[in-house]
Design a protein around this motif. Structure first.
Motif, PDB file in Angstrom:
ATOM      1  N   THR A   5       0.982  -1.137   0.097  1.00  0.00           N
ATOM      2  CA  THR A   5      -0.062   0.002  -0.005  1.00  0.00           C
ATOM      3  C   THR A   5       1.093   1.313   0.048  1.00  0.00           C
ATOM      4  N   GLU A   6       1.959   1.212   0.822  1.00  0.00           N
ATOM      5  CA  GLU A   6       2.909   2.349   0.929  1.00  0.00           C
ATOM      6  C   GLU A   6       3.598   2.601  -0.179  1.00  0.00           C
ATOM      7  N   THR A   7       4.040   1.665  -0.934  1.00  0.00           N
ATOM      8  CA  THR A   7       4.477   1.528  -2.115  1.00  0.00           C
ATOM      9  C   THR A   7       3.815   2.147  -3.389  1.00  0.00           C
ATOM     10  N   VAL A   8       2.655   1.731  -3.350  1.00  0.00           N
ATOM     11  CA  VAL A   8       1.473   2.163  -4.575  1.00  0.00           C
ATOM     12  C   VAL A   8       1.513   3.820  -4.205  1.00  0.00           C
ATOM     13  N   LEU A   9       1.168   4.093  -2.924  1.00  0.00           N
ATOM     14  CA  LEU A   9       0.968   5.456  -2.414  1.00  0.00           C
ATOM     15  C   LEU A   9       2.039   6.417  -2.865  1.00  0.00           C
ATOM     16  N   ASP A  10       3.216   5.864  -2.449  1.00  0.00           N
ATOM     17  CA  ASP A  10       4.620   6.574  -3.145  1.00  0.00           C
ATOM     18  C   ASP A  10       4.428   6.909  -4.376  1.00  0.00           C
ATOM     19  N   TRP A  11       4.140   6.104  -5.221  1.00  0.00           N
ATOM     20  CA  TRP A  11       4.311   5.957  -6.840  1.00  0.00           C
ATOM     21  C   TRP A  11       3.144   6.875  -7.268  1.00  0.00           C
ATOM     22  N   LEU A  12       1.879   6.721  -6.618  1.00  0.00           N
ATOM     23  CA  LEU A  12       0.770   7.674  -7.332  1.00  0.00           C
ATOM     24  C   LEU A  12       1.186   9.152  -6.814  1.00  0.00           C
ATOM     25  N   ILE A  13       1.381   9.326  -5.637  1.00  0.00           N
ATOM     26  CA  ILE A  13       1.828  10.720  -5.305  1.00  0.00           C
ATOM     27  C   ILE A  13       3.050  11.421  -6.166  1.00  0.00           C
ATOM     28  N   LYS A  14       3.947  10.372  -6.758  1.00  0.00           N
ATOM     29  CA  LYS A  14       5.031  11.041  -7.687  1.00  0.00           C
ATOM     30  C   LYS A  14       4.302  11.385  -8.867  1.00  0.00           C
ATOM     31  N   GLN A  15       3.305  10.564  -9.308  1.00  0.00           N
ATOM     32  CA  GLN A  15       2.482  10.774 -10.762  1.00  0.00           C
ATOM     33  C   GLN A  15       1.987  11.855 -10.718  1.00  0.00           C
ATOM     34  N   ALA A  16       1.498  12.328  -9.337  1.00  0.00           N
ATOM     35  CA  ALA A  16       0.572  13.220  -9.364  1.00  0.00           C
ATOM     36  C   ALA A  16       1.421  14.770  -9.258  1.00  0.00           C
ATOM     37  N   ARG A  17       2.611  14.797  -9.146  1.00  0.00           N
ATOM     38  CA  ARG A  17       3.440  15.870  -9.454  1.00  0.00           C
ATOM     39  C   ARG A  17       2.980  16.990 -10.223  1.00  0.00           C
ATOM     40  N   GLY A  18       2.844  18.113  -9.941  1.00  0.00           N
ATOM     41  CA  GLY A  18       2.233  19.209 -11.110  1.00  0.00           C
ATOM     42  C   GLY A  18       0.959  19.089 -11.248  1.00  0.00           C
ATOM     43  N   ARG A  19      -0.072  18.337 -10.840  1.00  0.00           N
ATOM     44  CA  ARG A  19      -1.356  18.335 -10.693  1.00  0.00           C
ATOM     45  C   ARG A  19      -1.911  18.895  -9.460  1.00  0.00           C
ATOM     46  N   LEU A  20      -3.258  19.535  -9.901  1.00  0.00           N
ATOM     47  CA  LEU A  20      -3.888  20.137  -8.770  1.00  0.00           C
ATOM     48  C   LEU A  20      -5.099  19.061  -8.226  1.00  0.00           C
ATOM     49  N   ILE A  21      -5.377  18.995  -6.890  1.00  0.00           N
ATOM     50  CA  ILE A  21      -6.323  18.239  -6.588  1.00  0.00           C
ATOM     51  C   ILE A  21      -7.653  18.745  -7.029  1.00  0.00           C
ATOM     52  N   GLU A  22      -8.502  17.683  -7.339  1.00  0.00           N
ATOM     53  CA  GLU A  22     -10.045  18.185  -7.860  1.00  0.00           C
ATOM     54  C   GLU A  22     -10.857  18.794  -6.633  1.00  0.00           C
ATOM     55  N   GLN A  23     -11.672  19.650  -6.930  1.00  0.00           N
ATOM     56  CA  GLN A  23     -12.282  20.549  -5.819  1.00  0.00           C
ATOM     57  C   GLN A  23     -13.151  19.397  -4.825  1.00  0.00           C
ATOM     58  N   ASP A  24     -14.049  18.622  -5.571  1.00  0.00           N
ATOM     59  CA  ASP A  24     -14.708  17.768  -4.819  1.00  0.00           C
ATOM     60  C   ASP A  24     -14.019  16.679  -4.015  1.00  0.00           C
ATOM     61  N   ILE A  25     -12.706  16.325  -4.489  1.00  0.00           N
ATOM     62  CA  ILE A  25     -11.998  15.285  -3.734  1.00  0.00           C
ATOM     63  C   ILE A  25     -11.334  16.272  -2.459  1.00  0.00           C
ATOM     64  N   LEU A  26     -11.047  17.499  -2.813  1.00  0.00           N
ATOM     65  CA  LEU A  26     -10.408  18.198  -1.908  1.00  0.00           C
ATOM     66  C   LEU A  26     -11.453  18.462  -0.477  1.00  0.00           C
ATOM     67  N   ASN A  27     -12.779  18.818  -0.941  1.00  0.00           N
ATOM     68  CA  ASN A  27     -13.775  18.978   0.132  1.00  0.00           C
ATOM     69  C   ASN A  27     -14.028  17.733   0.920  1.00  0.00           C
ATOM     70  N   SER A  28     -13.860  16.544   0.234  1.00  0.00           N
ATOM     71  CA  SER A  28     -14.012  15.435   1.027  1.00  0.00           C
ATOM     72  C   SER A  28     -13.016  15.060   2.105  1.00  0.00           C
ATOM     73  N   ILE A  29     -11.562  15.625   1.669  1.00  0.00           N
ATOM     74  CA  ILE A  29     -10.460  15.599   2.658  1.00  0.00           C
ATOM     75  C   ILE A  29     -10.604  16.569   3.696  1.00  0.00           C
ATOM     76  N   LEU A  30     -10.708  17.898   3.192  1.00  0.00           N
ATOM     77  CA  LEU A  30     -10.621  18.848   4.235  1.00  0.00           C
ATOM     78  C   LEU A  30     -11.975  19.525   4.208  1.00  0.00           C
ATOM     79  N   ASP A  31     -12.912  19.070   5.043  1.00  0.00           N
ATOM     80  CA  ASP A  31     -14.302  19.773   5.140  1.00  0.00           C
ATOM     81  C   ASP A  31     -14.147  21.273   5.642  1.00  0.00           C
ATOM     82  N   PRO A  32     -14.744  22.100   4.861  1.00  0.00           N
ATOM     83  CA  PRO A  32     -14.475  23.500   5.078  1.00  0.00           C
ATOM     84  C   PRO A  32     -15.261  23.886   6.485  1.00  0.00           C
TER      85      PRO A  32
END
Length: 348
Positions: free
Chosen positions: A63-90
């Motif tokens: 799980t940690e290896t996959v997470l590390d890989w996904l995070i590296k692939q996400a570099r330079g990308r912005l997190i989608e607003q609906d996903i952001l709201n589900s993680i950080l409830d305003p």
């Protein structure tokens, strides 16, 4: 009752303890107590150690290896607003101390190994300025969390990124109030979403970009890209057009004359190099050294005319000198500047 004991540890041991120390907010003693409790449990139930190690090998590590890989692939990308709201409830993170506490809980596991601090703000709900610092062992994880928190502050607190400093083990971001949502998002894209537009366009026209990438790859990037109107004039047999301003104006969304000279020169360098119009442009303050890659005098003169007219269309007066390999373009000193220099010389 607390009892003090002095112990000696090698650097390698201390490195292995870092995730636990980070989890306990730098409290080394608390980390050691957790290890002792774990050893006590294993001693009482030896099979527990086998089950724990087996579980880590089959689940957590993967799980940690996959997470590390996904995070590296996400570099330079912005997190989608609906996903952001589900993680950080305003609602739950309306105040900055609440946001920091929530982030502490979110990253408490040893997998993240990142500490986030929010400080130096004038108001907990509607600040005029904020500073955040992320400290950790993984630059990829710090980048991901920094982009996530920055997205939250831009969208929920009307902030823009004023400055960002990256180091090997820390990222510090300064924010300031920005009511213009477009400018705020522009700062976010600049620092954390550098490939956001690229990936968006590729996903819209995958077949097109697969073809284009393959063409450039197979020709070793020996391709030229020009606007269609410019191409139309060429195939109709007209003399090579003397203006090639459309790509630059499309980027800046203003006429050439309204682009500051320094920005224009920087854009000319990147645009004309990547379009394949010239091989390379070296910039020395406001002087351009253009390596064109042509041998035919007519081609060299055409390149000279195109670039010189772009500069002149900006209102900057330039002169040029050509050779077989190089075109040098330098600004023309205006008569009043000549007079000023002469007067200053006389006064020395």
């Amino acid at each position: 009752m607390s009892i003090r004991k002095n112990i000696s540890l090698e650097t390698g041991h201390i490195k292995k303890l870092e995730p636990l120390v980070l989890k306990h907010k730098g409290n080394f003693s608390a980390a050691m107590r957790e290890i002792i409790d774990l050893v006590d449990t294993i001693t009482k139930d030896p099979d527990a150690a086998t089950r724990l190690i087996s579980g880590l090998k089959t689940e957590s590590n993967l799980t940690e290896t996959v997470l590390d890989w996904l995070i590296k692939q996400a570099r330079g990308r912005l997190i989608e607003q609906d996903i952001l709201n589900s993680i950080l409830d305003p609602v739950k993170t309306a105040q900055l101390p609440e946001l920091e506490k929530y982030l502490d809980e979110l990253t408490a596991g040893t997998g993240w190994q990142t500490k986030i601090r929010i400080y130096d703000y004038d108001d907990a709900i509607s600040p005029s300025y904020i500073k955040i610092t992320l400290v950790g062992n993984s630059i990829s994880k710090m980048e991901f969390l920094g982009g996530m928190v920055s997205s939250f502050l831009v969208t929920q607190k009307k902030q823009e990124i004023a400055s960002l400093k990256r180091m090997s083990s820390a990222i510090t971001i300064n924010f300031r109030k920005q009511v213009n949502a477009n400018l705020a998002r522009q700062s976010l894209v600049e620092h954390f979403g550098q490939i956001e537009d690229i990936t968006s366009e590729i996903s819209k026209k995958e077949e097109f970009w697969n073809c284009i990438v393959n063409l450039y790859k197979q020709t070793n990037y020996n391709m030229v890209t020009i606007p269609k109107n410019y191409y139309n004039e060429l195939i109709m047999g007209k003399e090579a057009p003397s203006y090639l301003t459309a790509p630059i104006e499309a980027i800046h969304k203003v006429p050439i004359r309204d682009i500051p000279l320094g920005i224009l020169i920087s854009t000319m360098k990147s645009v004309y190099e990547y379009m394949g119009i010239v091989e390379r442009i070296d910039v020395d303050e406001t002087t351009l050294k253009i390596y064109h890659g042509y041998t035919d005098a007519r081609a060299i003169n055409a390149i000279e005319k195109i670039l010189l007219n772009v500069l002149n269309a900006n209102g900057a007066k330039y002169r040029s000198a050509c050779s077989e390999n190089l075109i040098v373009m330098s600004p023309v000193v205006q008569p009043d500047e000549d007079m000023l220099v002469l007067q200053l010389t006389k006064n020395i």
